[in-house]
Design a protein around this motif. Sequence first.
Motif, PDB file in Angstrom:
ATOM      1  N   SER A 215       0.657  -1.256  -0.535  1.00 58.64           N
ATOM      2  CA  SER A 215      -0.205   0.061   0.084  1.00 58.64           C
ATOM      3  C   SER A 215       1.245   1.148   0.115  1.00 58.64           C
ATOM      4  O   SER A 215       0.313   2.467  -0.779  1.00 58.64           O
ATOM      5  CB  SER A 215      -1.011   0.027   1.489  1.00 58.64           C
ATOM      6  OG  SER A 215      -1.972  -1.064   1.552  1.00 58.64           O
ATOM      7  N   ILE A 216       1.626   1.201   1.152  1.00 59.80           N
ATOM      8  CA  ILE A 216       2.505   2.309   0.876  1.00 59.80           C
ATOM      9  C   ILE A 216       4.158   2.326  -0.159  1.00 59.80           C
ATOM     10  O   ILE A 216       3.381   4.090  -1.095  1.00 59.80           O
ATOM     11  CB  ILE A 216       4.255   2.073   1.955  1.00 59.80           C
ATOM     12  CG1 ILE A 216       3.316   2.322   3.532  1.00 59.80           C
ATOM     13  CG2 ILE A 216       5.041   3.195   2.109  1.00 59.80           C
ATOM     14  CD1 ILE A 216       4.036   1.849   4.360  1.00 59.80           C
ATOM     15  N   VAL A 217       3.633   1.283  -1.091  1.00 66.31           N
ATOM     16  CA  VAL A 217       4.225   1.608  -2.371  1.00 66.31           C
ATOM     17  C   VAL A 217       3.662   2.838  -3.124  1.00 66.31           C
ATOM     18  O   VAL A 217       4.042   3.319  -4.063  1.00 66.31           O
ATOM     19  CB  VAL A 217       4.700   0.599  -2.924  1.00 66.31           C
ATOM     20  CG1 VAL A 217       5.514   0.399  -4.603  1.00 66.31           C
ATOM     21  CG2 VAL A 217       6.235  -0.182  -2.130  1.00 66.31           C
ATOM     22  N   LEU A 218       2.264   1.964  -3.542  1.00 66.91           N
ATOM     23  CA  LEU A 218       1.373   2.917  -4.196  1.00 66.91           C
ATOM     24  C   LEU A 218       0.985   4.341  -4.303  1.00 66.91           C
ATOM     25  O   LEU A 218       0.599   4.474  -4.907  1.00 66.91           O
ATOM     26  CB  LEU A 218       0.168   1.573  -4.635  1.00 66.91           C
ATOM     27  CG  LEU A 218       0.538   0.200  -5.148  1.00 66.91           C
ATOM     28  CD1 LEU A 218      -1.187  -0.482  -4.735  1.00 66.91           C
ATOM     29  CD2 LEU A 218       0.768   0.500  -6.529  1.00 66.91           C
ATOM     30  N   ARG A 219       0.654   4.597  -2.795  1.00 62.94           N
ATOM     31  CA  ARG A 219       0.603   5.516  -2.566  1.00 62.94           C
ATOM     32  C   ARG A 219       2.003   6.734  -2.761  1.00 62.94           C
ATOM     33  O   ARG A 219       1.632   8.061  -3.479  1.00 62.94           O
ATOM     34  CB  ARG A 219       0.404   6.218  -1.097  1.00 62.94           C
ATOM     35  CG  ARG A 219      -0.536   5.168  -0.573  1.00 62.94           C
ATOM     36  CD  ARG A 219      -2.102   6.300  -1.504  1.00 62.94           C
ATOM     37  NE  ARG A 219      -2.390   7.359  -1.241  1.00 62.94           N
ATOM     38  CZ  ARG A 219      -2.673   8.222   0.388  1.00 62.94           C
ATOM     39  NH1 ARG A 219      -2.863   7.624   1.126  1.00 62.94           N
ATOM     40  NH2 ARG A 219      -2.465   9.329  -0.019  1.00 62.94           N
ATOM     41  N   LEU A 220       3.550   5.931  -2.148  1.00 59.53           N
ATOM     42  CA  LEU A 220       4.073   6.748  -2.854  1.00 59.53           C
ATOM     43  C   LEU A 220       4.153   7.503  -4.331  1.00 59.53           C
ATOM     44  O   LEU A 220       5.007   8.459  -4.698  1.00 59.53           O
ATOM     45  CB  LEU A 220       5.243   6.350  -2.155  1.00 59.53           C
ATOM     46  CG  LEU A 220       5.891   5.890  -0.919  1.00 59.53           C
ATOM     47  CD1 LEU A 220       7.603   4.859  -1.206  1.00 59.53           C
ATOM     48  CD2 LEU A 220       6.224   7.224  -0.036  1.00 59.53           C
ATOM     49  N   GLN A 221       3.582   6.561  -4.747  1.00 63.47           N
ATOM     50  CA  GLN A 221       3.537   6.650  -6.640  1.00 63.47           C
ATOM     51  C   GLN A 221       2.819   8.264  -6.386  1.00 63.47           C
ATOM     52  O   GLN A 221       2.768   8.847  -7.729  1.00 63.47           O
ATOM     53  CB  GLN A 221       3.106   5.859  -7.828  1.00 63.47           C
ATOM     54  CG  GLN A 221       3.409   5.015  -7.247  1.00 63.47           C
ATOM     55  CD  GLN A 221       4.925   4.628  -7.437  1.00 63.47           C
ATOM     56  OE1 GLN A 221       6.306   5.061  -8.053  1.00 63.47           O
ATOM     57  NE2 GLN A 221       5.557   4.416  -6.366  1.00 63.47           N
ATOM     58  N   THR A 222       1.555   8.976  -5.307  1.00 61.10           N
ATOM     59  CA  THR A 222       1.601  10.176  -5.815  1.00 61.10           C
ATOM     60  C   THR A 222       2.269  11.229  -5.887  1.00 61.10           C
ATOM     61  O   THR A 222       1.672  12.306  -5.447  1.00 61.10           O
ATOM     62  CB  THR A 222      -0.068  10.227  -4.979  1.00 61.10           C
ATOM     63  OG1 THR A 222       0.517   9.705  -3.713  1.00 61.10           O
ATOM     64  CG2 THR A 222      -0.350   8.569  -5.487  1.00 61.10           C
ATOM     65  N   VAL A 223       3.171  11.359  -4.809  1.00 64.01           N
ATOM     66  CA  VAL A 223       4.383  12.767  -4.525  1.00 64.01           C
ATOM     67  C   VAL A 223       4.552  13.238  -5.830  1.00 64.01           C
ATOM     68  O   VAL A 223       4.682  14.119  -5.585  1.00 64.01           O
ATOM     69  CB  VAL A 223       5.273  11.456  -3.492  1.00 64.01           C
ATOM     70  CG1 VAL A 223       6.285  12.719  -2.805  1.00 64.01           C
ATOM     71  CG2 VAL A 223       5.196  11.365  -1.982  1.00 64.01           C
TER      72      VAL A 223
END
Length: 410
Positions: A215-223
């Motif tokens: 989940s963290i990896v996917l959300r980090l793509q929005t940074v």
Amino acid sequence: MEIVRSGTDGIEWELAWQVPLYEQFHRHPELGLAEHQTSAAVAAQLAGWGFDVRQFGGTGVVGVLANGAGPGVLARADMDALPVTEATGANYASTTPGVMHACAHDMHVVALLGAAKYLSEHLHIWQGTYTVLFQPAEETAAGSQVMLDDGLAAGIPRPDVALAQHVMPTEAGTIGTTPGPVLSAGDSVRITVHGRGAHGSMPHKSVDPVVLAASIVLRLQTVVSRETTPGEFAVLTVGSVTAGATANIIPDRAELLLNLRTYSMEVRAAMMAAIERIVRGECIAAGCPQEPEFEYYDQYPLTSNDAQANARVTAAFTRTFGADAVYRTAPQTASEDFSRIPDAFGIPYVYWVVGSAPPETYRRAVANGTLDADIPANHSPSFLPAVDPTLGVATRAQAAAALAFLAGTV
């Protein structure tokens, strides 16, 4: 004896001593903070030319040449090699197993020594203080700070400008300069998230750090895609995710390794804040029993050229090499630690790139669209600068840049 001449200023460079010294350094590479033979050889050369030689940080070497009243110029070269097994096939290839000068620091050293020798022999054409600094451990982002921690800023005359260059796999005989950002800031981050381990047959008793890490990896793509202003440069890479050791056990933690590249300190700070916010938020959502941990390491500062100093150096290069040889380079996503030194003195600096690929090979690769395949890049086991004309150009570039400031007082 091979001689390279500039077309406009009458400077002659005798490479007869430089090429064997370069080959010696290439044969005997040394890793960061272990550059003992290199350091000793550099110190001996400088002492023989009348420099006041000082050492900082163990293997760091500084030579100071005072020549009357005037400005101070600090010129820097890095000395360390990489843990790479050489595959160039050169007759002067590394004889140290698993260690190679795969980033041309050996050429940086010899080029700066050449400039130092020239200025020491031509005191009548310049006035001021010329300081040459040979830095260890650039590849680990440690060397400049080690020298500063050992008293560098207080231990040498305060310069007015700092200079550095890097050999790159662009066309040999050319020099690239730019005002503003030239190398990115670089940061690596180790993030540890804590879950609750359980047997694979009882997932309801776990807080699964594997799912959390995903989940963290996917959300980090929005940074970058959703939190960075369009037009601003930023790279966020998740290079490693590690969790667990077997198929039927849910582990109790996961580790993520991230790398950031930015051309702005504001963007850098915003990215770090976003990363920590996202990770903490996902950990709360997952019900983690413990706060996540963040470790920042291998941190490289932004390298951003002073516009006025860069213009002065670029003009000197254009006079020395001709307008066709000097171009405006795009900022590179590589990183290095040189700027910590001028920042410690609060002075402007200029950092430029010197081409090293044989011109015909380079132009053919550009025409064929095969640059990546045909031209080995820095850190490749096959990276090997074309000694002619790269060494002569790099030597003359260091001298021309220094004289752009020192000769103005004559």
